[in-house]
Design a protein around this motif. Structure first.
Motif, mmCIF file in Angstrom:
data_model
loop_
_atom_site.group_PDB
_atom_site.id
_atom_site.type_symbol
_atom_site.label_atom_id
_atom_site.label_comp_id
_atom_site.label_asym_id
_atom_site.label_seq_id
_atom_site.Cartn_x
_atom_site.Cartn_y
_atom_site.Cartn_z
ATOM 1 N N ARG A 20 0.821 -1.208 0.000
ATOM 2 C CA ARG A 20 0.000 0.000 0.000
ATOM 3 C C ARG A 20 0.853 1.256 0.000
ATOM 4 O O ARG A 20 0.592 2.202 -0.750
ATOM 5 N N THR A 23 2.886 1.543 -3.449
ATOM 6 C CA THR A 23 1.962 1.865 -4.547
ATOM 7 C C THR A 23 1.418 3.277 -4.399
ATOM 8 O O THR A 23 1.408 4.047 -5.359
ATOM 9 N N GLY A 24 0.953 3.618 -3.213
ATOM 10 C CA GLY A 24 0.387 4.940 -2.982
ATOM 11 C C GLY A 24 1.407 6.047 -3.194
ATOM 12 O O GLY A 24 1.101 7.081 -3.798
ATOM 13 N N GLY A 67 -3.334 8.345 -4.082
ATOM 14 C CA GLY A 67 -2.054 7.813 -3.628
ATOM 15 C C GLY A 67 -1.827 8.098 -2.151
ATOM 16 O O GLY A 67 -1.391 7.219 -1.399
ATOM 17 N N LEU A 70 -4.022 5.872 -0.109
ATOM 18 C CA LEU A 70 -3.477 4.513 -0.009
ATOM 19 C C LEU A 70 -2.368 4.448 1.032
ATOM 20 O O LEU A 70 -2.300 3.496 1.815
ATOM 21 N N VAL A 71 -1.488 5.428 1.033
ATOM 22 C CA VAL A 71 -0.378 5.429 1.985
ATOM 23 C C VAL A 71 -0.903 5.387 3.421
ATOM 24 O O VAL A 71 -0.402 4.616 4.242
ATOM 25 N N THR A 76 -9.692 2.729 1.480
ATOM 26 C CA THR A 76 -8.878 1.950 0.555
ATOM 27 C C THR A 76 -9.688 1.178 -0.490
ATOM 28 O O THR A 76 -9.352 1.234 -1.675
ATOM 29 N N SER A 134 -3.846 0.608 9.290
ATOM 30 C CA SER A 134 -4.434 1.642 8.436
ATOM 31 C C SER A 134 -5.433 2.489 9.224
ATOM 32 O O SER A 134 -5.892 2.088 10.294
#
Length: 141
Positions: A20, A23-24, A67, A70-71, A76, A134
């Motif tokens: 995550r 990608t983010g 992005g 996501l981080v 999500t 998260s």
């Protein structure tokens, strides 16, 4: 092969967190210049292919803010769904309008291999969510 999966199985949440974040961060870094001022050029490119220019604005905002989401793991599955739509559209556009190949051995030729990779990652986030590390988990979403 099964032995390797058994070794990695207890680390699923940590692997999802790493996936995550990487990608983010990649999407946010790619989207930042577009959101900052590169939308005009991207909009002109879209217009030349018969696609409404405002789609460049939408994709720039999605890449940057999505992005970041996501981080930190916020909303999500929803962000994953938006990225599935975005990268599915990019792949279709590259295939139909740009006649791109999945992988090209010719330098400078358009490809959509990275877009497929991001599409698959987005599907993972859509299906699995953010995991226990998260904001989604912290907020009970």
């Amino acid at each position: 092969m099964l032995g390797l999966l058994q070794v990695l199985n207890p680390y699923g949440p940590e692997l999802l967190l790493i996936l995550r974040i990487v990608t983010g961060a990649g999407l946010a870094i790619h989207g930042y210049p577009l959101a900052k001022g590169g939308r005009v050029k991207a909009g002109q490119m879209m217009k030349s292919m018969g696609i409404p220019p405002f789609t460049a604005d939408l994709s720039a905002v999605l890449m940057f803010l999505g992005g970041i989401f996501l981080v930190i793991g916020l909303l999500t599955p929803l962000v994953g769904l938006f990225f599935v739509i975005l990268f599915g559209s990019i792949i279709l556009m590259k295939m139909s309008k740009m006649h791109a190949k999945f992988i090209s051995t010719e330098p400078g030729k358009q490809t959509y291999e990275i877009d497929v990779l991001y599409l698959l990652l987005a599907l993972i986030f859509l299906v699995l969510g953010a995991g226990p590390y998260s904001l989604d988990h912290l907020l009970g979403l």
